[in-house]
Write a protein that holds these residues in place. Structure first.
Motif, PDB file in Angstrom:
ATOM      1  N   ASP A 212       9.216   6.646 -10.783  1.00 50.12           N
ATOM      2  CA  ASP A 212       9.388   7.161 -12.145  1.00 50.12           C
ATOM      3  C   ASP A 212       9.305   8.685 -12.103  1.00 50.12           C
ATOM      4  O   ASP A 212       8.305   9.253 -11.676  1.00 50.12           O
ATOM      5  N   ILE A 213      10.389   9.356 -12.517  1.00 52.53           N
ATOM      6  CA  ILE A 213      10.419  10.826 -12.498  1.00 52.53           C
ATOM      7  C   ILE A 213      10.552  11.376 -13.914  1.00 52.53           C
ATOM      8  O   ILE A 213      11.041  12.491 -14.108  1.00 52.53           O
ATOM      9  N   SER A 214      10.112  10.608 -14.886  1.00 49.15           N
ATOM     10  CA  SER A 214      10.272  11.022 -16.289  1.00 49.15           C
ATOM     11  C   SER A 214       9.598  12.360 -16.551  1.00 49.15           C
ATOM     12  O   SER A 214      10.161  13.240 -17.219  1.00 49.15           O
ATOM     13  N   GLU A 215       8.365  12.531 -16.050  1.00 50.26           N
ATOM     14  CA  GLU A 215       7.657  13.781 -16.310  1.00 50.26           C
ATOM     15  C   GLU A 215       8.359  14.968 -15.665  1.00 50.26           C
ATOM     16  O   GLU A 215       8.426  16.057 -16.231  1.00 50.26           O
ATOM     17  N   HIS A 216       8.907  14.760 -14.462  1.00 49.90           N
ATOM     18  CA  HIS A 216       9.642  15.830 -13.802  1.00 49.90           C
ATOM     19  C   HIS A 216      10.882  16.208 -14.603  1.00 49.90           C
ATOM     20  O   HIS A 216      11.191  17.388 -14.771  1.00 49.90           O
ATOM     21  N   ARG A 217      11.611  15.196 -15.099  1.00 52.09           N
ATOM     22  CA  ARG A 217      12.806  15.484 -15.877  1.00 52.09           C
ATOM     23  C   ARG A 217      12.457  16.191 -17.183  1.00 52.09           C
ATOM     24  O   ARG A 217      13.161  17.096 -17.627  1.00 52.09           O
ATOM     25  N   LYS A 218      11.348  15.778 -17.794  1.00 47.54           N
ATOM     26  CA  LYS A 218      10.941  16.428 -19.034  1.00 47.54           C
ATOM     27  C   LYS A 218      10.587  17.892 -18.781  1.00 47.54           C
ATOM     28  O   LYS A 218      10.916  18.771 -19.579  1.00 47.54           O
TER      29      LYS A 218
ATOM     30  N   ILE B 215       0.838  -1.195   0.000  1.00 46.13           N
ATOM     31  CA  ILE B 215       0.000   0.000   0.000  1.00 46.13           C
ATOM     32  C   ILE B 215       0.877   1.250   0.000  1.00 46.13           C
ATOM     33  O   ILE B 215       0.606   2.231  -0.718  1.00 46.13           O
ATOM     34  N   ILE B 216       1.955   1.231   0.784  1.00 43.76           N
ATOM     35  CA  ILE B 216       2.859   2.381   0.818  1.00 43.76           C
ATOM     36  C   ILE B 216       3.492   2.598  -0.546  1.00 43.76           C
ATOM     37  O   ILE B 216       3.601   3.734  -1.026  1.00 43.76           O
ATOM     38  N   ALA B 217       3.912   1.507  -1.198  1.00 39.03           N
ATOM     39  CA  ALA B 217       4.506   1.618  -2.533  1.00 39.03           C
ATOM     40  C   ALA B 217       3.514   2.236  -3.515  1.00 39.03           C
ATOM     41  O   ALA B 217       3.879   3.073  -4.352  1.00 39.03           O
ATOM     42  N   ASP B 218       2.256   1.824  -3.408  1.00 40.74           N
ATOM     43  CA  ASP B 218       1.220   2.416  -4.269  1.00 40.74           C
ATOM     44  C   ASP B 218       1.063   3.906  -3.967  1.00 40.74           C
ATOM     45  O   ASP B 218       0.892   4.723  -4.882  1.00 40.74           O
ATOM     46  N   ALA B 219       1.113   4.254  -2.679  1.00 34.88           N
ATOM     47  CA  ALA B 219       0.896   5.646  -2.283  1.00 34.88           C
ATOM     48  C   ALA B 219       1.978   6.567  -2.831  1.00 34.88           C
ATOM     49  O   ALA B 219       1.711   7.720  -3.161  1.00 34.88           O
ATOM     50  N   VAL B 220       3.209   6.068  -2.932  1.00 31.68           N
ATOM     51  CA  VAL B 220       4.298   6.906  -3.445  1.00 31.68           C
ATOM     52  C   VAL B 220       4.474   6.728  -4.944  1.00 31.68           C
ATOM     53  O   VAL B 220       5.429   7.246  -5.526  1.00 31.68           O
ATOM     54  N   SER B 221       3.549   5.994  -5.581  1.00 37.46           N
ATOM     55  CA  SER B 221       3.592   5.761  -7.030  1.00 37.46           C
ATOM     56  C   SER B 221       4.932   5.162  -7.438  1.00 37.46           C
ATOM     57  O   SER B 221       5.587   5.622  -8.380  1.00 37.46           O
ATOM     58  N   GLY B 222       5.359   4.149  -6.712  1.00 39.69           N
ATOM     59  CA  GLY B 222       6.647   3.537  -7.022  1.00 39.69           C
ATOM     60  C   GLY B 222       6.707   2.098  -6.563  1.00 39.69           C
ATOM     61  O   GLY B 222       5.690   1.428  -6.403  1.00 39.69           O
ATOM     62  N   ALA B 223       7.930   1.605  -6.371  1.00 39.72           N
ATOM     63  CA  ALA B 223       8.173   0.249  -5.900  1.00 39.72           C
ATOM     64  C   ALA B 223       9.081   0.321  -4.690  1.00 39.72           C
ATOM     65  O   ALA B 223       9.835   1.289  -4.511  1.00 39.72           O
ATOM     66  N   MET B 224       9.034  -0.733  -3.837  1.00 39.82           N
ATOM     67  CA  MET B 224       9.802  -0.718  -2.601  1.00 39.82           C
ATOM     68  C   MET B 224      10.584  -2.011  -2.466  1.00 39.82           C
ATOM     69  O   MET B 224      10.070  -3.103  -2.744  1.00 39.82           O
ATOM     70  N   LEU B 225      11.832  -1.872  -2.016  1.00 41.77           N
ATOM     71  CA  LEU B 225      12.708  -3.011  -1.769  1.00 41.77           C
ATOM     72  C   LEU B 225      13.245  -2.873  -0.353  1.00 41.77           C
ATOM     73  O   LEU B 225      13.813  -1.831   0.002  1.00 41.77           O
TER      74      LEU B 225
ATOM     75  N   SER C 108       8.165  -5.253  -3.489  1.00 45.72           N
ATOM     76  CA  SER C 108       6.793  -5.032  -3.933  1.00 45.72           C
ATOM     77  C   SER C 108       6.617  -5.499  -5.377  1.00 45.72           C
ATOM     78  O   SER C 108       7.567  -5.461  -6.178  1.00 45.72           O
ATOM     79  N   PRO C 109       5.416  -5.938  -5.730  1.00 42.96           N
ATOM     80  CA  PRO C 109       5.176  -6.419  -7.107  1.00 42.96           C
ATOM     81  C   PRO C 109       5.485  -5.366  -8.173  1.00 42.96           C
ATOM     82  O   PRO C 109       5.819  -5.706  -9.299  1.00 42.96           O
ATOM     83  N   GLN C 110       5.381  -4.067  -7.799  1.00 40.29           N
ATOM     84  CA  GLN C 110       5.633  -3.018  -8.786  1.00 40.29           C
ATOM     85  C   GLN C 110       7.081  -2.986  -9.260  1.00 40.29           C
ATOM     86  O   GLN C 110       7.410  -2.353 -10.248  1.00 40.29           O
ATOM     87  N   LEU C 111       7.974  -3.693  -8.542  1.00 35.42           N
ATOM     88  CA  LEU C 111       9.396  -3.625  -8.857  1.00 35.42           C
ATOM     89  C   LEU C 111       9.697  -4.117 -10.272  1.00 35.42           C
ATOM     90  O   LEU C 111      10.604  -3.607 -10.939  1.00 35.42           O
ATOM     91  N   LYS C 112       8.931  -5.088 -10.749  1.00 40.42           N
ATOM     92  CA  LYS C 112       9.214  -5.648 -12.071  1.00 40.42           C
ATOM     93  C   LYS C 112       9.011  -4.620 -13.182  1.00 40.42           C
ATOM     94  O   LYS C 112       9.615  -4.726 -14.252  1.00 40.42           O
ATOM     95  N   SER C 113       8.172  -3.601 -12.944  1.00 40.36           N
ATOM     96  CA  SER C 113       7.980  -2.569 -13.966  1.00 40.36           C
ATOM     97  C   SER C 113       9.157  -1.602 -14.007  1.00 40.36           C
ATOM     98  O   SER C 113       9.335  -0.886 -14.993  1.00 40.36           O
ATOM     99  N   PHE C 114       9.967  -1.564 -12.934  1.00 37.58           N
ATOM    100  CA  PHE C 114      11.138  -0.701 -12.905  1.00 37.58           C
ATOM    101  C   PHE C 114      12.405  -1.450 -13.314  1.00 37.58           C
ATOM    102  O   PHE C 114      13.371  -0.827 -13.760  1.00 37.58           O
ATOM    103  N   LEU C 115      12.398  -2.765 -13.140  1.00 37.94           N
ATOM    104  CA  LEU C 115      13.575  -3.575 -13.482  1.00 37.94           C
ATOM    105  C   LEU C 115      13.161  -4.642 -14.495  1.00 37.94           C
ATOM    106  O   LEU C 115      12.733  -5.747 -14.119  1.00 37.94           O
ATOM    107  N   PRO C 116      13.235  -4.332 -15.779  1.00 38.15           N
ATOM    108  CA  PRO C 116      12.762  -5.263 -16.814  1.00 38.15           C
ATOM    109  C   PRO C 116      13.465  -6.611 -16.803  1.00 38.15           C
ATOM    110  O   PRO C 116      12.971  -7.570 -17.397  1.00 38.15           O
ATOM    111  N   ALA C 117      14.622  -6.702 -16.138  1.00 36.81           N
ATOM    112  CA  ALA C 117      15.330  -7.984 -16.091  1.00 36.81           C
ATOM    113  C   ALA C 117      14.562  -9.027 -15.298  1.00 36.81           C
ATOM    114  O   ALA C 117      14.822 -10.239 -15.435  1.00 36.81           O
ATOM    115  N   PHE C 118      13.586  -8.613 -14.481  1.00 39.44           N
ATOM    116  CA  PHE C 118      12.827  -9.538 -13.640  1.00 39.44           C
ATOM    117  C   PHE C 118      11.373  -9.610 -14.113  1.00 39.44           C
ATOM    118  O   PHE C 118      10.698  -8.582 -14.162  1.00 39.44           O
ATOM    119  N   SER C 119      10.924 -10.788 -14.443  1.00 35.22           N
ATOM    120  CA  SER C 119       9.528 -10.960 -14.853  1.00 35.22           C
ATOM    121  C   SER C 119       8.600 -10.950 -13.644  1.00 35.22           C
ATOM    122  O   SER C 119       7.419 -10.659 -13.748  1.00 35.22           O
TER     123      SER C 119
END
Length: 555
Positions: A134-140, A18-28, A40-51
């Motif tokens: 993901d900070i892509s929008e901030h960097r853009k 839930i915390i990972a969802d709240a910060v719009s990210g993944a937690m390790l 957290s399950p969201q980690l796979k979207s940040f690290l493509p090497a892991f399915s």
């Protein structure tokens, strides 16, 4: 956390998800032996090497080894880039070492236009947490801001290098940009032109003609050209072809005036009239740019209700004093000046001893804070102004201030600058500097907004909860909680994150603050020193015309 809390049976994985969802990210989460405790399950979207997300018990070394073998954080990185990367063992050791730091922030690229941040914390117990976002929008946005700034700088350099005068005016005929050639033509510095209107620089006849042409160009969008024989401020004569055209978008149109200076031709012996005769569609007119004794800004006679009121102007700038006092005197006010806190204190003491009432102390924002404190201690109303407001807004603001003095209410505790008692306000300002508080007060009152001012970040969060403002102006250098922390708490408390627009107030010299603003959930930024025009544009952008409070006509 304790070892017992982190056992497989009792570890609160759902809460961390839930915390990972709240910060719009993944937690390790990992322990002191560098073994994974939670991913957290969201980690796979940040690290493509892991399915799938790594399971508890997996070693960090194995995770980084797999990550390296699949191309690191950017799997599609071009082959030459891969070959130039450090060796496998050194890369893994470096990544693990960063996780052992007490605090670490890393930004890595995930693709040609994708970035993510890694926020790492190591707790005294030995357990560590890494949050991926993901900070892509901030960097853009940051890249876009830098690109816009570079374009502005390049544009200014191009304009200044042009051999002919160029000036840009808004729909109120105020100058918003001038190049060096234009300054030379008018025999003025850019600071003496920017923000001033045509009527401030020219005779009534010439300014009426220029304003009429500008209005025609703005309304029709049709370019205009005219041939002029000019008399310069130094009495030299020359000839120019003046062209005007409209730029910008509806509601924000500007008029660009470009003058082709024919001085060389005139000096060679040709008369301007003969040179320009026969140019189809172009009329020849005479324009006198001379100012009668550096002609002051026209000021309407004072109304009976403010004539003779006593004004004390406090400024250490001789040019501001020399221009400001005549403005006030022509308005029918009884005005004098003080140049420093000691002189101000002496004048206030004489006024007190002789029973003379000073109605308003007008203080240059560049003066020491002691000047403001002296006036407030004596119970005298204060108006703070920036030097650039001298010719545009000072007379108007003084007139409004004298006619509508602020309501004196019961003192508020702890510097609480709450102005509105309504359950909902338009603007919440978080600002700890006393002079800037006064500046914000005068700007917002001029616009007609209901507002409140907080002196620290904690108070800003409290007033946000109590008053439900439509927009927050957040200085980032606040005590107790800084602006980033206060903005984050507001975002965390919102039922729907992002509901309240938050605009950060930054100092230009501080690097990295923009990234921190985006990370804290701040929507936009303005730079100091504060400009009423820029603030008005931000209010229009985020509040809209229909949300604006009724503004009193001060004309």
């Amino acid at each position: 956390m304790t070892a017992g809390m982190l056992s497989d049976d009792s570890f609160p994985s759902q809460l961390l998800e839930i915390i990972a969802d709240a910060v719009s990210g993944a937690m390790l989460v990992y322990d002191r032996t560098d073994a994974i405790v939670f991913a957290s399950p969201q980690l796979k979207s940040f690290l493509p090497a892991f399915s799938v997300a790594p399971v508890p018990g997996t070693r960090l070394r194995d995770i980084f080894g797999t990550l390296y073998d699949h191309g690191g954080y950017w799997p599609n990185e071009p082959e030459p880039e891969r070959r130039s990367r450090v060796g496998r063992a050194d890369w893994i050791a470096g990544e693990i070492a960063s996780l052992w730091k007490e605090r670490a922030e890393t930004v890595v690229q995930r693709g040609t236009d994708r970035w993510m941040s890694l926020t790492k914390r190591r707790m005294p117990s030995g357990f560590g947490i890494c949050i991926f976002r993901d900070i892509s929008e901030h960097r853009k946005r940051e890249d876009q801001w830098r690109s816009d700034l570079e374009r502005v700088q390049v544009t200014e350099e191009i304009l200044d290098s042009l051999p002919f005068p160029v000036a840009v005016q808004d729909r109120n005929s105020a100058y918003v940009a001038v190049n060096r050639a234009a300054c030379a033509l008018y025999d003025l510095q850019s600071e003496q032109m920017l923000g001033r209107r045509t009527t401030d620089l020219h005779s009534a006849e010439l300014s009426a003609r220029v304003d009429s042409i500008n209005q025609q160009v703005i309304e029709t969008g049709t370019a205009y050209q005219i041939a002029e024989k000019l008399v310069r401020p130094d009495c030299a004569e020359t000839a120019v072809i003046t062209r005007k055209f409209r730029v910008g978008k509806p509601g924000r149109y500007l008029v660009v005036t470009a003058m082709e200076d024919l001085s060389d031709v005139v000096e060679a012996g040709l008369q301007g009239e003969r040179l320009l005769t026969g140019i189809e569609g172009v009329d020849f007119v005479h324009s006198d740019l001379r100012r009668q004794g550096d002609r002051p800004v026209p000021v309407r006679p004072a109304a009976d209700d403010i004539a003779g009121r006593r004004i004390l102007l406090v400024t250490g700038d001789t040019s501001v004093e020399n221009e400001g006092l005549p403005l006030l005197l022509r308005l029918g006010l009884d005005a004098t000046a003080a140049r420093d806190p000691q002189e101000l204190q002496a004048i206030l003491a004489v006024a007190r001893d002789t029973g003379v009432t000073i109605d308003l102390v007008v203080i240059d924002a560049a003066m020491d804070i002691a000047c403001l404190e002296l006036a407030q201690t004596c119970g005298i109303d204060v108006l703070v102004f920036e030097a650039f407001q001298l010719h545009r807004d000072l007379v108007k603001n003084i007139t409004r201030h004298l006619r509508n003095p602020p309501v004196v209410s019961e003192p508020l505790d702890d510097g609480d600058w709450q102005i509105s008692t309504e359950p909902s306000i338009d603007i919440l300002v978080a600002e700890d500097n006393a002079v800037n508080q006064i500046v914000f007060t005068q700007i917002l009152e001029g616009f007609g907004y209901r507002y409140a001012i907080a002196s620290d970040g904690e108070e800003a969060v409290r007033l946000w909860r109590e008053l439900s403002p439509k927009l927050v102006l957040m200085d980032i250098t606040l005590p107790v909680l800084n602006g980033f922390e206060a903005a984050s708490k507001i975002r965390e408390s919102e039922e729907f994150p992002g509901t309240t627009p938050i605009i950060g107030v930054l100092s230009p010299a501080v690097e990295g603050d923009r990234d921190a603003c985006w990370a804290a959930g701040i929507d936009d930024v303005v730079m100091k020193p504060l400009s009423p025009d820029i603030l008005e544009e931000k209010f229009r952008q985020y509040l809209g015309e229909t949300s604006r409070a009724w503004r009193q006509d001060t004309g």
